[in-house]
Structures are given as C-alpha cells and as structure tokens.
Design an enzyme around this catalytic site. Sequence first.
Site, mmCIF file in Angstrom:
data_model
loop_
_atom_site.group_PDB
_atom_site.id
_atom_site.type_symbol
_atom_site.label_atom_id
_atom_site.label_comp_id
_atom_site.label_asym_id
_atom_site.label_seq_id
_atom_site.Cartn_x
_atom_site.Cartn_y
_atom_site.Cartn_z
ATOM 1 C CG ASP A 122 28.835 -49.969 34.300
ATOM 2 O OD1 ASP A 122 29.259 -50.544 33.279
ATOM 3 O OD2 ASP A 122 29.075 -48.781 34.560
ATOM 4 C CG ASN A 132 33.542 -44.117 36.122
ATOM 5 O OD1 ASN A 132 33.150 -45.060 35.435
ATOM 6 N ND2 ASN A 132 32.726 -43.404 36.883
ATOM 7 C CG HIS A 149 28.367 -41.326 31.801
ATOM 8 N ND1 HIS A 149 28.992 -40.609 32.785
ATOM 9 C CD2 HIS A 149 27.711 -42.333 32.419
ATOM 10 C CE1 HIS A 149 28.724 -41.164 33.963
ATOM 11 N NE2 HIS A 149 27.945 -42.202 33.768
ATOM 12 C CG HIS A 151 33.997 -48.028 31.999
ATOM 13 N ND1 HIS A 151 33.178 -49.049 32.438
ATOM 14 C CD2 HIS A 151 33.576 -46.916 32.654
ATOM 15 C CE1 HIS A 151 32.317 -48.590 33.319
ATOM 16 N NE2 HIS A 151 32.528 -47.294 33.466
HETATM 17 FE FE LIG Z 1 31.395 -46.006 34.786
#
Ligand SMILES: [Fe+2]
Length: 469
Positions: free
Chosen positions: A169, A235, A330, A320
């Site tokens: 990230d 994502n 998340h 991920h």
């Molecule tokens: Fe992500």
Amino acid sequence: MISFSSSSICFIIFLSILLFDSVLLCNGGKTSIYVRKAEKTVEMPLNSDVFQIPPGCNAPQQVHITQGDHVGKAVIVSWVTPDEPGSKTVVYWSEKNCEVKKKAVGKVYTYKFYNYTSGFIHHCTIKNLEYDTKYYYVVGDRNSKRKFWFTTPPPVGPDVPYTFGIMGDLGQTYDSNITLTHYERNPRNGQAVLFVGDLSYADNHPNHDNVRWDTWARFVERSVAYQPWIWTTGNHEIDFAPELGEKKPFKPFTHRYHVPYRASQSTAPFWYSIKRASAYIIVLSSYSAYGKYTPQYQWLEEELPKVNRSETPWLIVLVHSPWYNSYNYHYMEGETMRVMYEPWFVEHKVDIVLAGHVHAYERSERISNVAYTIVNGKCRPTKDQSAPVYITIGDGGNIEGLANNMTEPQPEYSAYREASFGHAIFDIKNRTHARYSWHRNHDGYAVEADSMWFFNRFWHPVDESSQWG
Ligand SMILES: [Fe+2]
C-alpha cells in the site's frame, strides 16, 4: 522503619526494569504504546524530484524488474519510452565476463484509459542467467541509454540464506518516500521485495488519472530497477470504471507489470508462484474469483502439494486483503477467502501470510479457525502450531492515511499491532530459522518496533512464543 542501602535500591530498580521488559516482550497481545500522530498524508506534487523524467530524447523511464521464471534464472525488464517505441532490446552482461555483451529483444505495448494514452511500455525477459551473479543491463538507444544492474539469487536450495523486504500500500506521498528510503537504507539489505498490493493509488484521482501510474513508477525506479519486486494485486489495481467506459478490470496494471505466471501453470497474472533461494512464494488475488471450481481455486489446490520443503523450506503466501485483522477498517473483507483456503494453509504448514489493505501494522500468533462445521459452534481462532503467522503490512504511507481505529479489546490472537507507517524484513538464515523485523517510520528514523525469530513449520515446528520464556 526499613532502610535500603544504595546497592539494594539498584537491585530493586534492576528487577523492576526486568519485570517491565518481560511484560513488554510477553507474547500475548500488545498494542504499541507508540502513537504516531495521525497527520494527513500528502501526495508528492507532480514536479517533485522523485518524479523527474530522465534526460535525453525518448529516454527510458519507469524501469523495473521482477523474477522472470519459476526458479530465479530469468528476469523481466520493463520500461516506458514516452515519444516513440525506440529500441526493444536489452543489452546485458555479467560482471564475471564483461567482454561478452548479450542481447534480448522484448515487446512493446500501449493502452488507453478514458482520456489517457500510455507511453510505449516495454517488457523483455532475459533468460538462462547464472545464479548468484551480478549483471549490468542497458535500455534505450542513441544518446538516451540508461544502465542499471541486478544480482541473481543463489540456486534454489534448503539452506540458502536470503533477505526479503516487505512493503505494501505504498502510494506516492511524502510518507511513501520515507518508507522507501528507510527500506533502501536498512542495513539488513533486502535482496528482493515482496509487495503485497496497492501500488500507485492513481484511481484516487479524477478519471483514475493514469499519469499517476507513470509518476509512481518513476518514484520507485530507484529500487525496483536494481532488485526484483514480486507483485501482488490490490483493490487499487482493479481500475474498474464503467462510468468512464473502462470495463476491463486490472487494465493499467496488466499492461505495466508483467509477472511469470505461466511458469507455475497459472492461467492469469493475479495468482502464481516462484521459488527464490530457500523460499517458495505463492501470490494470491483477493479480487479474482476464488470460490470452489474457479481457476484460482483449482490452481491453488494443485499448487500446494507441489511445494517440496526439502528444496524450499520457507512457504510464504502474499495476498492483499488480510484474513486476521483487528482494526476497524476492511473488517472481515478477507473472511470468505479465509474460509475457502485456511484449511489448506494449515494442512500444508504455511510459514507466513503477508497482507496489506489495512493501513497499519499487525502480527498474529500462530492461530487457525478451521474447526467450524455449521453445527458444532467452534468458530474461534485457536492456537495452532501448524498455522501461519499472519502479518498485515499495508502501512507504506499512501494518500488515504493511517488506520488508527482498533477493535477493543485486542483479540487474543493478535500478538502486536501499531498504527504507524513502515516496512519489514524477512531474513532467512537456513532451513530452520528466519529473523523477521518490522521497522516503524519514526519521523526521520526507521525504528525496529516489532521482531520475532520464525521457526520453520516443516523443519523446526517449535512454538516461537517459547523464546520469550
Ligand atoms: Fe487495498
């Protein structure tokens, strides 16, 4: 009245320090006392020096390498030329034999994304390299040639030491720059990077401004042109934007980043495996179908039994979206994949699972949650010495900022968590031991804030927490 001599007082202070240390080191759920000030992360402007375009007419830029085969004897060299395709050739030579210059010819690709047109994206695979050898390589032509170098890994084998860097990230903020700098300066000298997804965050810009894919690649070139980064998709690589007419997922990523997926009989670049030194690395895709009968499921089912721990003792999985995550971000997004694949990971004694997505750091105990059968009610994580350690390291420093809101109380399975940016190092010593460390961005310094000795699950499946006595 009791009186203490000065030596007794010293002894008491010494005992107190020992006790305090043992509390800190005790493996059983620690939320770091260090609280990083939750400042807003700011993206580096387009005219930043880290994004500079190299001088010269049509000069190659965004140079990056990754492993090009299953065993580490090939390298994929990629770069972009802005104005015209130019030379498709990589000229390379070994440090041992610099008189003999070799050539490999690659292919050029372009793509459009809404109102953006890419430069000329080159991918060239150099094959049949010697192990454990430094190579120089040159891309570009005429007055815009650029020279780089890399070192191939040692031959695959059970006791081959090797050091991986770990980042995720990353994005392209000032904090991202600090993370990358700390990784580069880490004296443990990472030889390749395991990157757990979410690269550029271009999709956070209007129309997924793909210029930010270019700037990101120029920013990280200073590392990835010299050592391979092993790519996982997150994502922010999906770039699915039907409102812009962009209906093919992963379009920018698949054009820009090639991986050797066919070498492990995968049918898509989102899940694949490589061997490197004493490690077997399996890359999975949180954003491709993974249910029963899907290509990824079928591939993984056939892949795990192929891992020969006598050849590659260290079994590492990259994905991920984390399966175990005690932050309020998340939460449970990785749960359905966990339900599908966790029993296999326990059966095949995976050593470590690395994930990103949550913008903070967390390390789990060795736990599993595989006993549930709908009717028995056994749905709690329990200690399991056949299970991996789960590490969330989505703390590269991207534009979305830190995740600093945690579930309370800290679950028992969570060994250490901290809301800071940073990177990690997985330093394999031999078939039984690897030293892992996580390095927080502590303003100008990289501070080793979490570490543990990993004991290999196949060769030395001893409870690591016993090391703390
Ligand atoms: Fe992500």
